[in-house]
Design an enzyme around this catalytic site. Structure first.
Site, PDB file in Angstrom:
ATOM      1  N   ASP A 143       0.852  -1.184   0.000  1.00  0.00           N
ATOM      2  CA  ASP A 143       0.000   0.000   0.000  1.00  0.00           C
ATOM      3  C   ASP A 143       0.886   1.232   0.000  1.00  0.00           C
ATOM      4  O   ASP A 143       1.934   1.257   0.663  1.00  0.00           O
ATOM      5  CB  ASP A 143      -0.928   0.035   1.216  1.00  0.00           C
ATOM      6  CG  ASP A 143      -1.962   1.151   1.100  1.00  0.00           C
ATOM      7  OD1 ASP A 143      -2.984   0.929   0.429  1.00  0.00           O
ATOM      8  OD2 ASP A 143      -1.732   2.246   1.650  1.00  0.00           O
ATOM      9  N   GLU A 166       0.791   5.658   0.163  1.00  0.00           N
ATOM     10  CA  GLU A 166       0.064   6.909   0.357  1.00  0.00           C
ATOM     11  C   GLU A 166       0.803   7.978  -0.421  1.00  0.00           C
ATOM     12  O   GLU A 166       2.043   8.025  -0.411  1.00  0.00           O
ATOM     13  CB  GLU A 166      -0.037   7.274   1.845  1.00  0.00           C
ATOM     14  CG  GLU A 166      -0.779   6.254   2.689  1.00  0.00           C
ATOM     15  CD  GLU A 166      -2.229   6.070   2.274  1.00  0.00           C
ATOM     16  OE1 GLU A 166      -2.821   7.034   1.735  1.00  0.00           O
ATOM     17  OE2 GLU A 166      -2.770   4.968   2.477  1.00  0.00           O
ATOM     18  N   HIS A 185      -5.977   4.862   5.834  1.00  0.00           N
ATOM     19  CA  HIS A 185      -5.226   5.836   5.052  1.00  0.00           C
ATOM     20  C   HIS A 185      -3.836   6.092   5.600  1.00  0.00           C
ATOM     21  O   HIS A 185      -3.254   7.154   5.382  1.00  0.00           O
ATOM     22  CB  HIS A 185      -5.997   7.151   4.882  1.00  0.00           C
ATOM     23  CG  HIS A 185      -7.386   6.963   4.368  1.00  0.00           C
ATOM     24  ND1 HIS A 185      -7.651   6.234   3.235  1.00  0.00           N
ATOM     25  CD2 HIS A 185      -8.583   7.354   4.861  1.00  0.00           C
ATOM     26  CE1 HIS A 185      -8.961   6.201   3.032  1.00  0.00           C
ATOM     27  NE2 HIS A 185      -9.549   6.860   4.013  1.00  0.00           N
ATOM     28  N   ASP A 224      -3.398   0.063   6.096  1.00  0.00           N
ATOM     29  CA  ASP A 224      -4.124  -0.435   4.926  1.00  0.00           C
ATOM     30  C   ASP A 224      -3.457  -1.673   4.332  1.00  0.00           C
ATOM     31  O   ASP A 224      -4.139  -2.597   3.870  1.00  0.00           O
ATOM     32  CB  ASP A 224      -4.255   0.659   3.878  1.00  0.00           C
ATOM     33  CG  ASP A 224      -5.242   1.742   4.274  1.00  0.00           C
ATOM     34  OD1 ASP A 224      -5.854   1.625   5.352  1.00  0.00           O
ATOM     35  OD2 ASP A 224      -5.397   2.717   3.512  1.00  0.00           O
TER      36      ASP A 224
END
Length: 210
Positions: free
Chosen positions: A22, A24, A180, A185
């Protein structure tokens, strides 16, 4: 009679090593917008062929030079890229270490290459590949275009494509207040992926009949 069930990840995924990732970011464009966090979760397989999340690595990342920072994206994730207490490293350092660790795991699991697992995997895959290009990575362990998308798989198996909703149907706890962040995540996505792979085995869909 020999048990036909896989007992190694390499056997289950045609020589590929699934690695749950994941990211961001500070926007949607992998070439112009900053990569701010990355987390990678490895998977363990027991003697009966069942998957479970294993070790993971996570990095906060400084925006690369000239990176675009979309305020709407920062507001959504709650990330302040320049917060003085943020333990971020340069993108090259983070990605080099992530790739090195994945290559080691690929070798230890007797796989040929890693395949990225992500929720809406094309997004994470695109940012990982763009970062690899920026740092001129010579040994990117990920398949250049293949991935496992847990959003698509969850839509097929559970009738849900949103990560939080799919997790809840799968019995995976999910706290929206912690969402988030790349680490949270990625860990929840790993649990979801394992739940779906294991479910296929439980209902007799794996291994396929010869």
């Amino acid at each position: 009679m020999t048990d036909p069930r896989p007992q190694a990840i390499a056997d289950r995924f045609r020589g590929f090593l699934p690695v749950v990732v994941d990211v961001e970011t500070a926007g949607f464009n992998p070439r112009t917008d900053a990569l701010l966090e990355i987390s990678a979760v490895f998977l363990d397989m027991d003697d009966d062929g069942y998957l479970a999340p294993g070790e993971h690595i996570t990095y906060d990342i400084h925006p690369f030079e000239g990176a675009n920072l979309e305020q709407a994206a920062l507001d959504f994730t709650g990330i302040d890229p320049f917060h003085p207490e943020r333990s971020a490293v340069d993108e090259k350092e983070a990605m080099t270490e992530v790739f090195r660790t994945i290559r080691r795991e690929v070798k230890e699991q007797h796989c040929t290459r890693a395949v990225l697992v992500g929720h809406n995997a094309h997004f994470d895959h695109a940012f990982v590949m763009s970062a690899a290009e920026r740092i001129n990575a010579k040994r990117n362990p990920f398949h250049p275009f293949s991935s496992f998308d847990t959003a698509s798989l969850a839509g097929l198996i559970y009738g849900q494509t949103v990560l939080a909703k799919a997790c809840r149907v799968a019995g995976v706890p999910f706290d929206n207040a912690d969402a988030h962040s790349a680490e949270y995540d990625a860990l929840r996505t790993a649990e979801l992926f394992c739940a779906m792979v294991n479910r296929l085995q439980d209902v007799g869909a794996w291994p396929p009949e010869a």
